[in-house]
Design an enzyme around this catalytic site. Structure first.
Site, mmCIF file in Angstrom:
data_model
loop_
_atom_site.group_PDB
_atom_site.id
_atom_site.type_symbol
_atom_site.label_atom_id
_atom_site.label_comp_id
_atom_site.label_asym_id
_atom_site.label_seq_id
_atom_site.Cartn_x
_atom_site.Cartn_y
_atom_site.Cartn_z
ATOM 1 N N GLU A 17 0.845 -1.210 0.000
ATOM 2 C CA GLU A 17 0.000 0.000 0.000
ATOM 3 C C GLU A 17 0.876 1.255 0.000
ATOM 4 O OE1 GLU A 17 -3.569 0.072 2.376
ATOM 5 O OE2 GLU A 17 -3.000 2.031 3.154
ATOM 6 N N THR A 48 -3.887 4.970 -1.607
ATOM 7 C CA THR A 48 -4.968 5.497 -0.766
ATOM 8 C C THR A 48 -5.572 6.772 -1.377
ATOM 9 O OG1 THR A 48 -3.577 6.867 0.638
ATOM 10 C CG2 THR A 48 -3.883 4.580 1.319
ATOM 11 N N HIS A 75 -7.802 3.001 -4.011
ATOM 12 C CA HIS A 75 -8.774 3.157 -2.927
ATOM 13 C C HIS A 75 -9.764 4.245 -3.359
ATOM 14 C CE1 HIS A 75 -5.925 1.653 0.501
ATOM 15 N NE2 HIS A 75 -5.565 1.140 -0.656
ATOM 16 N N ASP A 107 -13.814 7.954 6.662
ATOM 17 C CA ASP A 107 -14.174 8.455 8.003
ATOM 18 C C ASP A 107 -15.094 9.661 7.883
ATOM 19 O OD1 ASP A 107 -12.863 6.626 9.572
ATOM 20 O OD2 ASP A 107 -10.946 7.693 9.420
ATOM 21 N N HIS A 148 -14.386 -2.375 14.015
ATOM 22 C CA HIS A 148 -14.446 -0.952 13.643
ATOM 23 C C HIS A 148 -14.976 -0.131 14.821
ATOM 24 C CE1 HIS A 148 -15.815 2.724 11.590
ATOM 25 N NE2 HIS A 148 -14.817 2.466 10.762
ATOM 26 N N LYS A 164 -20.867 -6.672 2.682
ATOM 27 C CA LYS A 164 -20.021 -6.157 1.591
ATOM 28 C C LYS A 164 -19.655 -7.299 0.644
ATOM 29 C CE LYS A 164 -17.067 -3.652 4.416
ATOM 30 N NZ LYS A 164 -16.111 -2.595 4.791
ATOM 31 N N GLN A 175 -7.290 -3.960 8.372
ATOM 32 C CA GLN A 175 -6.560 -2.917 9.082
ATOM 33 C C GLN A 175 -5.291 -3.569 9.637
ATOM 34 O OE1 GLN A 175 -5.649 -0.027 9.493
ATOM 35 N NE2 GLN A 175 -7.551 0.903 10.233
ATOM 36 N N LYS A 271 8.060 3.617 1.169
ATOM 37 C CA LYS A 271 9.508 3.403 1.091
ATOM 38 C C LYS A 271 9.821 1.942 0.788
ATOM 39 C CE LYS A 271 11.243 7.159 3.878
ATOM 40 N NZ LYS A 271 10.526 7.650 5.024
HETATM 41 P P1 FAD Z 1 -18.220 0.543 6.212
HETATM 42 O O1 FAD Z 1 -17.928 -0.836 5.755
HETATM 43 O O2 FAD Z 1 -19.367 1.253 5.589
HETATM 44 O O3 FAD Z 1 -18.382 0.503 7.794
HETATM 45 C C1 FAD Z 1 -18.402 1.698 8.569
HETATM 46 C C2 FAD Z 1 -19.130 1.439 9.889
HETATM 47 O O4 FAD Z 1 -20.529 1.291 9.613
HETATM 48 C C3 FAD Z 1 -18.717 0.139 10.569
HETATM 49 O O5 FAD Z 1 -18.808 0.319 11.955
HETATM 50 C C4 FAD Z 1 -19.765 -0.861 10.102
HETATM 51 O O6 FAD Z 1 -19.906 -1.946 10.978
HETATM 52 C C5 FAD Z 1 -21.005 0.026 10.052
HETATM 53 N N1 FAD Z 1 -21.968 -0.440 9.042
HETATM 54 C C6 FAD Z 1 -21.710 -0.848 7.787
HETATM 55 N N2 FAD Z 1 -22.849 -1.168 7.138
HETATM 56 C C7 FAD Z 1 -23.865 -0.924 8.006
HETATM 57 C C8 FAD Z 1 -25.286 -1.026 7.926
HETATM 58 N N3 FAD Z 1 -25.876 -1.448 6.816
HETATM 59 N N4 FAD Z 1 -26.003 -0.666 9.023
HETATM 60 C C9 FAD Z 1 -25.403 -0.225 10.153
HETATM 61 N N5 FAD Z 1 -24.057 -0.110 10.285
HETATM 62 C C10 FAD Z 1 -23.296 -0.450 9.227
HETATM 63 N N6 FAD Z 1 -9.834 5.760 4.595
HETATM 64 C C11 FAD Z 1 -9.644 6.740 3.673
HETATM 65 O O7 FAD Z 1 -10.155 7.845 3.841
HETATM 66 N N7 FAD Z 1 -8.879 6.528 2.552
HETATM 67 C C12 FAD Z 1 -8.300 5.331 2.292
HETATM 68 O O8 FAD Z 1 -7.621 5.173 1.267
HETATM 69 C C13 FAD Z 1 -8.476 4.277 3.244
HETATM 70 N N8 FAD Z 1 -7.928 3.054 3.047
HETATM 71 C C14 FAD Z 1 -8.171 2.035 3.942
HETATM 72 C C15 FAD Z 1 -7.614 0.777 3.700
HETATM 73 C C16 FAD Z 1 -7.829 -0.281 4.583
HETATM 74 C C17 FAD Z 1 -7.243 -1.644 4.280
HETATM 75 C C18 FAD Z 1 -8.599 -0.060 5.761
HETATM 76 C C19 FAD Z 1 -8.799 -1.185 6.735
HETATM 77 C C20 FAD Z 1 -9.139 1.186 6.021
HETATM 78 C C21 FAD Z 1 -8.943 2.257 5.120
HETATM 79 N N9 FAD Z 1 -9.500 3.527 5.327
HETATM 80 C C22 FAD Z 1 -9.292 4.534 4.408
HETATM 81 C C23 FAD Z 1 -10.263 3.823 6.557
HETATM 82 C C24 FAD Z 1 -11.805 3.712 6.387
HETATM 83 O O9 FAD Z 1 -12.257 4.648 5.452
HETATM 84 C C25 FAD Z 1 -12.458 3.928 7.740
HETATM 85 O O10 FAD Z 1 -12.151 2.890 8.627
HETATM 86 C C26 FAD Z 1 -13.972 4.223 7.729
HETATM 87 O O11 FAD Z 1 -14.356 4.680 9.020
HETATM 88 C C27 FAD Z 1 -14.848 3.006 7.427
HETATM 89 O O12 FAD Z 1 -14.795 2.683 6.100
HETATM 90 P P2 FAD Z 1 -15.425 1.251 5.630
HETATM 91 O O13 FAD Z 1 -15.303 1.213 4.173
HETATM 92 O O14 FAD Z 1 -14.850 0.157 6.419
HETATM 93 O O15 FAD Z 1 -16.950 1.504 6.041
#
Ligand code: FAD
Length: 282
Positions: A17, A48, A75, A107, A148, A164, A175, A271
């Site tokens: 990444e 990202t 991403h 976020d 999460h 998903k 993560q 890096k």
């Molecule tokens: P979701 O899968 O939508 O989940 C978010 C929250 O909502 C979770 O608590 C989930 O349990 C809950 N939820 C989901 N669906 C429902 C539903 N139907 N009803 C009720 N609750 C629900 N962030 C960035 O900004 N840029 C990046 O490039 C980036 N890369 C990442 C790469 C990886 C490998 C990881 C692990 C994280 C990355 N993130 C990035 C962080 C991520 O955007 C955050 O963790 C964000 O808060 C959640 O995104 P998600 O896609 O997991 O959300």
């Protein structure tokens, strides 16, 4: 390669990444350094994206440079984003030859509520569904072995991950974490609940003492006490911290490969030296 091809092959794979640097001028040097990883046959490099599109231009610049040598996973976050903005960005990625997306919600910006910020999409699962309906992209999604922070219960977090997958995601990438037992329990729970797609661990070698403290806070993970003690003892010796971190990441990765994961995603922090020792061995 598209994710679907990588997954249907029996071969264990490695990916890394990267993130768009703050200054565009540093991109060529970063790319020259990372290009030297070409012999390690990476499945893809993921790049990202700042939630809400804050790094869109820089992410595209980095992707454009890397795509000359590597397959890319871009991403993309749907927080504060409309369908037409998504369509436009997907068009730009297609033009750069990108076929893989890590579909994220992103976020919620500090100081705002979900209702204030979310526009056409509320969760990553809705983005997965939309991308599957409107593009030919293969889709990975994010997963959280330590749950999460917004999930009220672990069950809810697992259900959201399975949703998903049911919407068409090909792969889960986790993560970063430092306790393999937590990952193994998470992996087994998801499979018991019927998940059929690969869960790929995200491994970050610790390379800097102060840096990792910040990253741990942001990513809601924990450092095992013995590792924390060892790092703290050597915190003023940057070479020793790098060596301890690399040795730990190697041990973690070897154990996960033996456990049977399909691949490992390494957080490179842009890096080559942070990931090359791992790619040589794993
Ligand atoms: P979701 O899968 O939508 O989940 C978010 C929250 O909502 C979770 O608590 C989930 O349990 C809950 N939820 C989901 N669906 C429902 C539903 N139907 N009803 C009720 N609750 C629900 N962030 C960035 O900004 N840029 C990046 O490039 C980036 N890369 C990442 C790469 C990886 C490998 C990881 C692990 C994280 C990355 N993130 C990035 C962080 C991520 O955007 C955050 O963790 C964000 O808060 C959640 O995104 P998600 O896609 O997991 O959300």
């Amino acid at each position: 390669m598209q994710l679907s091809e990588i997954i249907s092959s029996d071969k264990f794979f490695r990916s890394i990444e990267m993130f768009p640097p703050k200054q565009d001028e540093t991109i060529p040097n970063i790319i020259d350094d990372i290009n030297q990883l070409k012999p390690y046959d990476l499945a893809y490099i993921s790049v990202t994206y700042g939630a809400g599109g804050s790094t869109q231009g820089r992410s595209l610049k980095l992707i454009e440079g890397l795509a000359k040598q590597f397959d890319i996973m871009a991403h993309f976050t749907c927080v504060n984003t409309t369908r037409s903005q998504i369509d436009a960005f997907m068009g730009k990625l297609r033009a750069l030859g990108v076929h893989n997306i890590l579909a994220l919600r992103g976020d919620i910006p500090a100081g705002m509520t979900k209702d204030e910020v979310l526009s056409d999409f509320h969760y990553a699962s809705e983005l997965v569904k939309y991308l599957k309906e409107t593009t030919k992209m293969d889709i990975a999604v994010a997963a959280y072995p330590e749950i999460h922070p917004e999930s009220p219960t672990p069950e809810q977090c697992y259900d959201a991950l399975i949703l998903k997958a049911n919407q068409g995601a090909e792969l889960l990438i986790t993560q970063l974490f430092f306790d393999n037992d937590i990952f193994k329990r998470f992996f087994e729970t998801l499979h018991k609940k019927g998940l059929q797609i690969p869960v790929i661990p995200g491994i970050m070698p610790i390379t800097n003492f102060n840096g990792i403290k910040k990253i741990i806070e942001l990513s809601n993970t924990k450092l095992p006490e013995t590792l924390n003690n060892k790092l703290t003892k050597h915190k003023d010796d940057s070479d020793a911290v790098f060596e301890i971190g690399m040795e730990y990441a190697l041990k973690q990765s070897r154990d996960l490969k033996l456990f049977g994961v399909k691949g490992i995603h390494f957080y490179s922090l842009n890096k080559r030296k942070n990931v090359e020792p791992l790619l040589k061995e794993i």
